[in-house]
Structures are given as C-alpha cells and as structure tokens.
Scaffold this motif. Structure first.
Motif, PDB file in Angstrom:
ATOM      1  N   SER A   1      -8.222   5.129  -3.096  1.00 63.29           N
ATOM      2  CA  SER A   1      -7.609   5.169  -1.772  1.00 63.29           C
ATOM      3  C   SER A   1      -8.119   6.389  -1.020  1.00 63.29           C
ATOM      4  O   SER A   1      -8.351   7.453  -1.602  1.00 63.29           O
TER       5      SER A   1
ATOM      6  N   SER B   1      -8.496  -5.771  -2.376  1.00 61.54           N
ATOM      7  CA  SER B   1      -8.181  -4.669  -1.491  1.00 61.54           C
ATOM      8  C   SER B   1      -6.770  -4.813  -0.991  1.00 61.54           C
ATOM      9  O   SER B   1      -6.122  -5.823  -1.185  1.00 61.54           O
TER      10      SER B   1
ATOM     11  N   ARG C   1      -7.127  -9.641   3.172  1.00 64.65           N
ATOM     12  CA  ARG C   1      -7.652  -8.316   2.883  1.00 64.65           C
ATOM     13  C   ARG C   1      -9.117  -8.385   2.438  1.00 64.65           C
ATOM     14  O   ARG C   1      -9.924  -7.522   2.797  1.00 64.65           O
TER      15      ARG C   1
ATOM     16  N   ARG D   1     -11.281  -1.945   8.014  1.00 64.17           N
ATOM     17  CA  ARG D   1     -10.429  -1.923   9.189  1.00 64.17           C
ATOM     18  C   ARG D   1     -11.283  -1.927  10.452  1.00 64.17           C
ATOM     19  O   ARG D   1     -12.345  -1.301  10.499  1.00 64.17           O
TER      20      ARG D   1
ATOM     21  N   PHE E   1      -6.358  -5.487  11.552  1.00 63.75           N
ATOM     22  CA  PHE E   1      -5.854  -6.047  10.298  1.00 63.75           C
ATOM     23  C   PHE E   1      -4.338  -6.204  10.352  1.00 63.75           C
ATOM     24  O   PHE E   1      -3.787  -7.259  10.020  1.00 63.75           O
TER      25      PHE E   1
ATOM     26  N   SER F   1      -3.554  -3.328   2.065  1.00 62.77           N
ATOM     27  CA  SER F   1      -3.326  -3.077   3.465  1.00 62.77           C
ATOM     28  C   SER F   1      -3.286  -1.592   3.729  1.00 62.77           C
ATOM     29  O   SER F   1      -3.242  -0.773   2.820  1.00 62.77           O
TER      30      SER F   1
ATOM     31  N   LEU G   1      -6.767   4.050   3.946  1.00 64.93           N
ATOM     32  CA  LEU G   1      -7.677   3.007   3.473  1.00 64.93           C
ATOM     33  C   LEU G   1      -7.466   2.759   1.990  1.00 64.93           C
ATOM     34  O   LEU G   1      -7.846   3.586   1.158  1.00 64.93           O
TER      35      LEU G   1
ATOM     36  N   TRP H   1     -11.506  -0.638  -1.577  1.00 65.76           N
ATOM     37  CA  TRP H   1     -12.249  -1.817  -1.151  1.00 65.76           C
ATOM     38  C   TRP H   1     -11.565  -2.477   0.059  1.00 65.76           C
ATOM     39  O   TRP H   1     -11.185  -3.643   0.019  1.00 65.76           O
ATOM     40  N   SER H   2     -11.412  -1.724   1.117  1.00 61.15           N
ATOM     41  CA  SER H   2     -10.723  -2.244   2.298  1.00 61.15           C
ATOM     42  C   SER H   2     -11.547  -1.991   3.551  1.00 61.15           C
ATOM     43  O   SER H   2     -12.394  -1.088   3.590  1.00 61.15           O
TER      44      SER H   2
ATOM     45  N   TYR I   1     -11.266  -9.130   5.580  1.00 60.98           N
ATOM     46  CA  TYR I   1     -11.442  -7.957   6.445  1.00 60.98           C
ATOM     47  C   TYR I   1     -12.391  -6.937   5.822  1.00 60.98           C
ATOM     48  O   TYR I   1     -13.158  -6.272   6.536  1.00 60.98           O
ATOM     49  N   TYR I   2     -12.363  -6.818   4.508  1.00 55.80           N
ATOM     50  CA  TYR I   2     -13.295  -5.896   3.868  1.00 55.80           C
ATOM     51  C   TYR I   2     -14.740  -6.351   4.096  1.00 55.80           C
ATOM     52  O   TYR I   2     -15.603  -5.574   4.509  1.00 55.80           O
TER      53      TYR I   2
END
Length: 453
Positions: free
Chosen positions: A403, A13, A317, A446, A422, A15, A440, A443-444, A320-321
């Motif tokens: 995205s 993922s 990253r 926040r 993040f 930022s 986003l 695969w992220s 955080y995911y």
C-alpha cells in the motif's frame, strides 16, 4: 479475438480514497511540460466502445458514453443498428470475419460447408480445418480465390450501403504470422486448391492483406485487430512469408519484415495492452509508448481490456488497475465488449460491463514525455507508484504489492475541483485543491479528472 494471451497471475487490488492538502510538490515531479515534447496528438484521443450485442431499432445507446467509434457485430437489422449508433454521434464499425467460417451455417453470405471450394487447402483438394468447437469444423477461407474476394467486396459494399463507416477485421495476428493458439502453420503457404487466383502464388498472409485492400474500395475505414500492437518490440508487424527465415519463427531476429498492409489501416486493436500486477511491465511500457509517439499511428492503437488480459479477474478494481496502467500513455483504451454477461453461457466472456465514465474520459494532452515513477520498492525500476499528468487530469498506478500514499501535485495555475473516478466522488468534498494525498492499495489504479463528475 486474441486467443494466445500471455501467461501470468490474476490481478488483485483494492479501493482507495484521496484527500486534499497544501503540501509541497513530491520529489518525483511529472507535472512540468517538457520543452521538447512531440505534439503527436494534436487532436483528442478517440473514445472507442466495443459492443458485441444485438442493437434494436431505436435503442438508446447513451449508456456507451460520449464515444467516437462503436464497433459491433452482425445485426438482425443492420440499418437500424447503424442509426442507433449514429444517434450517439459515433461512427459505426462492423466486425467482419475474414479468417475462417463455420461449416454448419451461413455467415455474412458465406456458406463454406456447402461450398468447400472456397476453403484453403494445405495439400491437394482437401480443405484445411482450423478448429472444431463442439465438433463443428471451421474452415480457413481461401481469400486468394477470386470468387471469395468478389464476395467480400460485395459484402463490404452492402455494409457501406447500410451506413457503416468502417469495419473491423479480426484474427490479424493468426493470419499474418501464424503466432496464435491453433498454430496452423499455413500463414506462409499458398492454397493448393485455388482455381482462379487473384494473385498467383499468394500466401494466406498475402491474401489477408488483399482483403484489407478491399476495404478501401468500399469507401470504408479499417479497424484492424492485430492481437498485439503492431509496434510491439518483439512482435513487429508483417513477417515476410517469402522469407524462409520466418517460417519456423516469424519473430526470429533473422526474419525480415514488409510493411504492405499498413496503408489500409485507420485504427489498430491491441488486446494485450496490459496484464495483471507487473507482468511484462517493461514490454507493455515500450509498446504503449510507441503507440503514443508513432509518427503516423500515434493515438490510433486502441487497447482493449478483456477477461483474457485480466486473467479471469473481472472486478472493478482489476479493471481500473489495468486501465490506469494503460493510460499512463496517451493511447485510447476500451473496456469489455458489452454488459449482458454473454447470456450466462459458459466459457470465455468479455461482456462484463460498460464503464461509461472511462468511455467519456478526455484527459487532454500529456504534460511530460513519459510516465514518472516514485516510491519504488528496493532497487526495482518497475514496482513503483507510476503517474502521468495531463491537461485535464492525472493517472496513477501502484505497481507493487505494498500500500502506498502518493502526494500528487496537480500543478494547475489555480486550485481545481477533482473527481476520483474509481469511487465516483469529488476529492476533498468538492473543495478546490492543488495537492492530493492519494491512498493506493496494492496493484491499484486511480484516475483523477479535473472538474465535477
């Protein structure tokens, strides 16, 4: 630690950033409190740090953040380590091995190599070896042998004397179901060389529950690592070792289950709280929601993000995911077990950093019964932007390879200052906002927290 981690690809993922806007609410609105919401978390969720490193006398552990529990390992100066933990305001829990022991050294008062009568035998008087890392046999302990049980009781009393508030037992899945990497096939069997049994005929699983009961006797709390959540839909707690239908497959539909042992547990550890990308999303969704809403243990099943759950991608990253994917639910989540990179040793390492901002996180109560999905890919019910609104912030996870830009309505009475954890920055330069356009990457995840960092 759980050694049988479910298969799948590593997470990747990127930022992202957020900007304030005055747009209308998104079509999918997860911000309205549900009228029939169960208030299963009247108290804030506990913040937990797992810190498997040495703690020196007087060491400043403020780097762990504002945590309620610190789980640590055997220390050179146990009392000093407890004092350092207590200085942070947290309870101190000590990892205790209760499944197998190395034959080449003493550990926590057990020198099983010199006392093989303390080991579990599958046939005759021959102790059963569980594993042999670097050629060193590790023997399964015979916890139904009275002298072993008494030694555990003494150890627990000593730990209580040092000031520990509780202990953590490991290898619960292996001991209680046999469903772990070594597949020893003895969880439902009785040792054949027990001289003085605590309970005649007790199986390895029964004896493990007996050790759990000793924790009560020492006046300590029990943090039980079951590997998975005990409320996993396909892996329910405590298959009955006396039921032949469970012996080949402890999770067969016809296998019966018993719930003795749960009464000894204060917290559970789930080492499969999330996985990369969309792996087993539906299973983890159901499991983590059950960990939130369970009438007795709601908010007490602690997820642990490790190198194993991350499948080797230990980047910020990826963390955080998985954290966001887990905190779509009102459950405690810890990240890694320290920050010393295991001294550079090869092999599996879970000490890749301390995420203080996540340890400190207090999102408050969820304002909806479940997470909300929007902007799904095609007809998928999984590959969507998922979010959950809490009193104190919003969790967002882009569970897709595309995205996305998500319009997040904060649904506060007045506009508020928002911190995006993040990036560690204030949204809209710290201006008061009521809606955020959040970028986003694939695969992220926040975390938006109301108020200044």
């Amino acid at each position: 630690m759980l050694s049988a981690v479910l298969a799948g690809a590593a997470c990747s993922s990127g930022s992202g950033s957020g900007s304030g806007s005055g747009s209308d609410r998104p079509e999918a609105d997860d911000t309205t409190p549900a009228d029939d919401q169960v208030d299963q978390n009247s108290d804030p969720l506990p913040n937990v740090a797992v810190y498997y490193q040495g703690i020196d006398a007087g060491e400043d552990l403020s780097k762990l953040g504002d945590v309620d529990y610190v789980v640590t390992v055997r220390q050179a100066d146990e009392a000093a380590a407890v004092d350092a933990i207590h200085t942070t305001g947290a309870k101190a829990f000590r990892y205790v091995q209760s499944y197998w022991f190395p034959s080449n050294r003493e550990y926590d008062g057990f020198d099983i190599g010199a006392n093989l009568d303390q080991a579990f035998c599958e046939t005759g008087n021959k102790p059963r070896i569980g594993r042999e890392p670097n050629g060193v046999p590790w023997y399964f302990i015979d916890a139904n042998e009275r002298v072993v049980r008494e030694m555990f009781a003494q150890l627990l009393d000593e730990l209580a004397g040092y000031g520990y508030d509780g202990i953590m037992f490991d290898r619960g899945l292996a001991a209680l179901t046999g469903a772990d990497a070594e597949r020893a096939g003895i969880w439902h069997k009785s040792s054949t060389c027990t001289d003085d049994p605590v309970e005649p005929g007790a199986t390895l699983a029964d004896a493990y529950v007996g050790l759990m009961s000793e924790v009560d006797g020492a006046g300590l709390e029990l943090f039980q690592n079951y590997g998975f959540s005990p409320f996993h839909p396909l892996l329910p707690f405590r298959p009955d070792p006396a039921d032949p239908a469970c012996h080949d497959d402890p999770y067969a539909a016809e296998c019966s289950h018993i719930d003795d042992g749960m009464e000894h547990v204060d917290l559970w550890l789930n080492e499969a709280v999330a996985l990369p990308k969309d792996e087993l999303f539906e299973q983890s969704y159901e499991t983590n929601l059950a960990g939130e809403t369970h009438p007795e243990f709601g908010g007490k099943v602690v997820g642990l993000i490790t190198e194993g759950t991350l499948k080797g991608d230990v980047s910020r990253r990826a963390v955080y995911y998985q954290y966001a994917r887990s905190r779509l639910f009102a459950i405690p989540v810890a990240v890694f077990t320290g920050d010393d990179e295991c001294g550079g040793n090869d092999g599996l390492c879970n000490r890749h950093g301390i995420y203080r901002e996540l340890n400190d996180l207090d999102l408050g109560e969820p304002l909806s019964d479940e997470p909300t999905a929007r902007a799904c890919t095609g007809d998928s019910d999984t590959n969507c932007v998922w979010s959950r609104r809490y009193d104190g912030g919003v969790v967002v996870a882009n569970v897709s390879e595309e995205s996305r830009t998500a319009e997040i309505d904060l649904a506060t009475e007045d506009c508020t200052v928002v911190t995006e954890l993040f990036a560690g920055t204030l949204v809209a330069d710290g201006n008061c906002v009521d809606t955020i356009d959040l970028e986003l990457p694939p695969w992220s995840g926040r975390i938006l927290r109301f108020g200044n960092a």
